[in-house]
Write an enzyme that holds these catalytic residues in place. Structure first.
Site, PDB file in Angstrom:
ATOM      1  CG  ASP A 133     -21.709  -0.615  22.880  1.00 39.68           C
ATOM      2  OD1 ASP A 133     -22.434  -1.507  23.351  1.00 39.68           O
ATOM      3  OD2 ASP A 133     -22.043   0.064  21.902  1.00 39.68           O
ATOM      4  CD  GLN A 186     -18.166   0.037  20.912  1.00 34.45           C
ATOM      5  OE1 GLN A 186     -17.426   0.748  21.562  1.00 34.45           O
ATOM      6  NE2 GLN A 186     -19.105   0.552  20.120  1.00 34.45           N
ATOM      7  N   GLY A 243     -15.909  18.744  40.910  1.00 34.85           N
ATOM      8  CA  GLY A 243     -15.127  18.169  41.996  1.00 34.85           C
ATOM      9  C   GLY A 243     -14.572  19.237  42.918  1.00 34.85           C
ATOM     10  N   GLY A 244     -13.585  18.835  43.718  1.00 35.11           N
ATOM     11  CA  GLY A 244     -13.027  19.763  44.698  1.00 35.11           C
ATOM     12  C   GLY A 244     -12.229  20.885  44.083  1.00 35.11           C
ATOM     13  CD  GLU A 300     -21.852   3.890  24.163  1.00 32.02           C
ATOM     14  OE1 GLU A 300     -21.789   4.680  25.113  1.00 32.02           O
ATOM     15  OE2 GLU A 300     -21.219   2.827  24.129  1.00 32.02           O
TER      16      GLU A 300
END
Length: 409
Positions: free
Chosen positions: A167, A17, A242-243, A138
């Site tokens: 991959d 892959q 996050g913010g 993977e």
């Protein structure tokens, strides 16, 4: 209309892959990708088959728009032919185990001698160091690149993501390096080596967690819903980290994908509070500001879920979008495969295969206005042997027959 990489010849010595995902993108950008396979073929032709004696979807979905030739590169004549293929190529891509191409007799030094202008892209599991010889898959790359340690809920085990960031994520990084090397060749006249490691690619995609590891040294991460913090970035469920806080909230009728992911921005709090039937929270000092809401993220999304759980996810989506509140329904792969807008955008594509019939695959995510992509079927094993060996390398028809009889192709 010419395409972006028209005239670029890629010798594709990849399998499974990570490599094929890279060379397929190059093919979609217009390169002539010649997939060189052992006479037995890429192993994925036979893996996870849904139909007997037909190339698997694993193979067909990673090798569209390529040509296939077969060659036993361990044979003397095979090495001679490979030398000529390298001489005629602009790019060589391989993802064999460490040292495998060197042992074939094709070190980077030798490849440069054959073709000083070639870009040699090598995809491996790991960079130089104690992990170099490890076998890479993977989820191994996810495990060692920071993804698994930070995916899942804090009271559960580390989890792999369904996205193939180890991959195909590495394949995309390889394409960026190859294109940069081709661009630099325009000014230097020289090719160069491009090395990409799966662990490194996953780490690059996990950079925000490295950010948070450093922030953690200065105190708890307020954007995370976790109550306790040690000295490592914790798993935080569906929190964005996050913010702008976000979470997946349940919807009716309560199926495994009946969820909508909702992000609470400062500007969206007042309309959201009204929408869920709690308008008084917009002015409540304990809820009115982002700073006040952060310690209450669990309760915040519980309130939203009390509202959303009585409605189908598409109704929730419509009502939230009407107020400009960022959100997205959790789409199952079945829903994605049947999504008319994705089909219209060329991201869900139906392709005709000469043996399996029609199959569905993912189209090119790279949209260039002057380089359109027409996704065509993956090649059968050795389909283009005569075209390449006789038509392009100038071998005779009788020699081609002998090469096959002798197991060279």
């Amino acid at each position: 209309m010419t395409r972006a990489l028209e005239g670029v010849r890629v010798l594709d010595m990849t399998h499974v892959q990570s490599g094929p995902s890279a060379t397929q993108l190059l093919a979609w950008l217009g390169a002539d990708v010649v997939k060189l396979e052992a006479p037995s073929g890429d192993i994925t032709r036979r893996q996870l088959r849904d139909l007997p004696d037909v190339d698997s979807l694993y193979f067909t979905m990673l090798n569209c728009n390529k040509r296939s030739i077969t060659l036993n590169v361990k044979s003397g004549r095979g090495k001679e032919i490979l030398t000529e293929l390298i001489r005629r190529s602009d790019v060589l891509v391989e993802n064999f185990g460490p040292g495998a191409v060197d042992r074939m007799g094709f070190t980077w030094q030798r490849i440069q001698e054959i073709n000083p202008r070639i870009v040699y892209a090598s995809i491996k599991g790991f960079g130089a160091g104690p992990y170099t010889s490890f076998k890479a898959y993977e989820v191994v790359a996810q495990a060692m690149g920071g993804s698994m340690a930070t995916t899942g809920f804090e009271d559960g085990p580390p989890l792999a993501t369904g996205a193939q960031i180890g991959d195909s994520g590495t394949g995309i990084h390889a394409v960026a390096g190859i294109l940069a090397a081709l661009f630099q060749r325009e000014s230097t006249g020289r090719g160069q080596r491009v090395d990409v490691a799966m662990q490194h690619a996953v780490l690059n995609l996990c950079r925000v967690k490295l950010r948070d590891q450093q922030r953690l040294a200065h105190g708890p991460l307020a954007e995370y819903p976790n109550e306790d913090f040690g000295d490592e970035v914790p798993r935080s469920g569906n929190a964005s980290g996050g913010g702008q806080p976000g979470w997946a909230v349940k919807c009716a009728p309560g199926g495994p994908n009946d969820y909508v992911y909702v992000i609470v921005q400062p500007v969206g709090w007042r309309p959201l509070a009204a929408l869920i039937g709690r308008p008084e929270l917009a002015d409540d000092p304990e809820w009115a500001t982002p700073e006040a809401r952060l310690p209450r993220l669990g309760k915040l999304f519980q309130l939203i879920e009390e509202w959303s759980s009585a409605l189908p996810k598409w109704d929730v989506l419509e009502r939230l979008n009407a107020h400009g509140i960022p959100c997205g329904p959790i789409l199952s792969i079945k829903e994605i495969a049947e999504d008319e807008s994705l089909a219209a955008n060329g991201m869900i594509v139906r392709v005709e295969h000469p043996e399996r019939g029609t199959f569905t695959t993912v189209g090119s995510p790279l949209k260039l206005s002057d380089s359109p992509v027409d996704v065509v079927t993956s090649p059968l094993l050795g389909q283009h042997n005569e075209e390449v060996y006789v038509g392009e390398l100038g071998l005779g028809g009788e020699e081609l027959r002998l090469l096959k009889t002798d197991g060279v192709i």
